[in-house]
Structure formats: structure tokens, C-alpha cells
Motif scaffolding. Structure first.
Motif, short mmCIF file in Angstrom:
data_model
loop_
_atom_site.label_atom_id
_atom_site.label_comp_id
_atom_site.label_asym_id
_atom_site.label_seq_id
_atom_site.Cartn_x
_atom_site.Cartn_y
_atom_site.Cartn_z
N THR A 1 24.61 -60.35 47.27
CA THR A 1 24.27 -60.02 45.88
C THR A 1 25.05 -58.84 45.35
N THR A 2 25.68 -58.05 46.20
CA THR A 2 26.53 -56.97 45.69
C THR A 2 27.79 -57.55 45.06
N PHE A 3 28.08 -58.83 45.30
CA PHE A 3 29.23 -59.52 44.70
C PHE A 3 29.13 -59.51 43.18
N SER B 1 21.86 -66.53 48.02
CA SER B 1 22.26 -65.14 47.82
C SER B 1 21.49 -64.27 48.81
N ILE B 2 22.20 -63.33 49.40
CA ILE B 2 21.62 -62.46 50.41
C ILE B 2 21.68 -61.02 49.89
N SER B 3 20.53 -60.38 49.82
CA SER B 3 20.52 -58.99 49.36
C SER B 3 20.93 -58.06 50.50
N PRO B 4 21.57 -56.94 50.17
CA PRO B 4 21.98 -56.01 51.23
C PRO B 4 20.79 -55.43 51.99
N ALA C 1 28.02 -65.29 36.37
CA ALA C 1 27.97 -65.61 37.79
C ALA C 1 26.65 -66.23 38.23
N LEU C 2 25.58 -66.01 37.47
CA LEU C 2 24.25 -66.43 37.93
C LEU C 2 23.54 -67.22 36.87
N LYS C 3 23.05 -68.41 37.23
CA LYS C 3 22.28 -69.23 36.31
C LYS C 3 21.08 -69.78 37.05
#
Length: 150
Positions: free
Chosen positions: A146-148, A107-110, A7-9
Motif C-alpha cells: 500500500t505504500t505504492f 494490497s498489503i499494508s506495511p 490507482a484504486l477503485k
């Protein structure tokens, strides 16, 4: 390109500092109470020059000899590597890349979302919707919580 998951690069991110990079710190000048203030400038060729503020005279500072013990105690290279990483992900880089052909992912952190929601007086999910809307209007291709990735 570093790969963390499917999911992340991260692209164009390199914090390796090669041993060939010079580690030179100018020799400290001794100050006495009768000395006028001076400033140190870095020239285009990499030499440090002390400039006397009162007379304007310039003197080249000799580079310090750094021992392995001094180097290990300094951690300046670690600080500069962190600076490279932070600069590569700065707001100026973000704004510069928004309206390009690149795919922009936000991306948004909780934790950040919760802090913004508390400060603005919104609920958590209401703040998420507002942030997604904001970043999409700014030109972001995708906006993820980011919890995704969990």
C-alpha cells in the motif's frame, strides 16, 4: 463504483442504508425469577417470536416503537453498514473470487507485513516477497504494497 484515485477503485461497495429499511427491535420481555428461559427467533416474514424452552410454546413479539432520539442514540445502522463492508471484503469472499475470471488485487499494508515478519522471524522485504509469492500462487492477479500508492 467509488473512485478514490487513479490507482484504486472499489467495485460493488455500497454502505448506504436507505430510509425505507425497517428499524424494529422486539419489545423486551420482563423476566422474573420463576420464569423459565426462552429464546427469540426471527421468522422468514421478519417477525420476532419468543419460544419457551420448557414448553415449546411460541408467542409473537410486538415491534418496538422507535423515536428519533432512540434512533440517534442507537447507532445500529452504522454497525450494520460496517458489517456489510467487512462481509464484502471477508476471507470467504476472497477465496470465492480467487479462481474466477475477475482480476484479483491484493494490497498489503506495511504494518501488517511488519507484524507478520516479526512473528515469523523474517526481515521486512523477505516477508513481502513471501506474501507476494503466496498470493500469486493462490491466484491473485496483482499484489501491491500500500505504500505504492503514496
Amino acid at each position: 463504483m467509488g473512485t478514490f484515485s487513479n490507482a484504486l477503485k472499489l467495485v460493488d461497495l455500497d454502505d448506504y442504508i436507505t430510509p425505507s429499511q425497517a428499524c424494529v427491535i422486539p419489545v423486551q420481555t420482563s423476566k422474573t425469577s420463576d420464569q423459565k428461559k426462552a429464546r427469540i427467533s426471527l421468522e422468514d416474514d421478519g417477525t420476532y417470536v419468543e419460544i419457551d424452552n420448557s414448553t415449546g410454546s411460541r408467542s409473537i413479539l410486538e415491534p418496538a416503537k422507535i423515536t428519533l432520539n432512540d434512533c440517534l442514540a442507537c447507532s445500529g445502522c452504522i454497525t450494520s453498514a460496517e458489517t456489510v463492508l467487512i462481509t464484502a471484503q471477508s476471507t470467504s469472499e476472497f477465496f470465492a473470487n480467487l479462481n474466477t475470471d475477475k482480476i484479483m488485487v491484493v494490497s498489503i499494508s506495511p504494518q501488517s507485513r511488519a507484524s507478520l515478519a516479526a512473528a515469523a522471524g523474517f526481515g521486512d522485504m523477505e516477508m513481502q516477497r513471501k506474501l507476494v509469492s503466496l498470493f500469486k500462487r493462490m491466484g491473485a492477479s496483482y499484489v501491491f504494497d500500500t505504500t505504492f500508492a503514496r
